[in-house]
Motif scaffolding. Sequence first.
Motif, short mmCIF file in Angstrom:
data_model
loop_
_atom_site.label_atom_id
_atom_site.label_comp_id
_atom_site.label_asym_id
_atom_site.label_seq_id
_atom_site.Cartn_x
_atom_site.Cartn_y
_atom_site.Cartn_z
N ILE A 6 0.85 -1.20 0.00
CA ILE A 6 0.00 0.00 0.00
C ILE A 6 0.88 1.24 0.00
N ASP A 12 -5.12 9.61 4.06
CA ASP A 12 -4.79 8.64 5.10
C ASP A 12 -4.06 9.24 6.29
N TYR A 27 -7.61 -0.38 6.46
CA TYR A 27 -6.73 -1.18 5.61
C TYR A 27 -6.70 -2.64 6.09
#
Length: 242
Positions: A6, A12, A27
């Motif tokens: 990722i 985020d 996630y």
Amino acid sequence: MFTREITVQPSDVSCQGTLKLKNLLDYFQNTAGLAVEGIEGTTTELIARGYAWVLTRYEIEFTGRLPSLDEKFSITTFHDPSHGYNTLRVFDVRDKDSNLIVWAKSSWLLLDLANGRPVKAAAHLPEITKREVESINPDFQEIKDNEDAEILKSVEFPVRFHDLDYNSHVNNAAYFGWVFDECPVDFMKGELKSVYASFRSGAKFGEKVTLNYSSPEENIFSCRILRGNVRKPSANFILVWN
């Protein structure tokens, strides 16, 4: 084991430039879904068969610096459905240099939506025993109700629409976001070391929830989440800070 790489996106990160706790939990959940895709374990596959996963326990240990904006990191996950009604799942998070930065363990029940009762995942979803399976220690940190603990801070608010998940209950990541955001610490100085959580029941849209914080030891905060006028907590949290 299933591994996913990722890249941290602008949405985020916090004002400190590192990955937010709630986004990390999102996630985890999304990675678990990808790991069981095609073997009857995803949300849509389960709903179609009349089942749903319900979270009961979570432990998260922070062992390194959380990734910053545009940095890459990986999440590796596997599950263990061999503990009666409980299916355990581990998440291993590593930075771009393969250093362990977060380790988490969770416990889930598979509910039959027709009667609201748990069933054994290995018996009702046999395909999940065939992929991404490793042995996991079933022991979790003990979390007490601490009903008589002195309340350091109390916050009440209604469950919001965007707190809900596909099952119309508050998503587990939303709970972590609530508890973290309201914890009475200096976020610019403190650093989260561990989080332990225990869930009994899920809050629904429009219900009022109350977060009661106490501090049994320095740098340790416990939080009881109550639904409406129900005496027993819907969830209990312990947060350990550096």
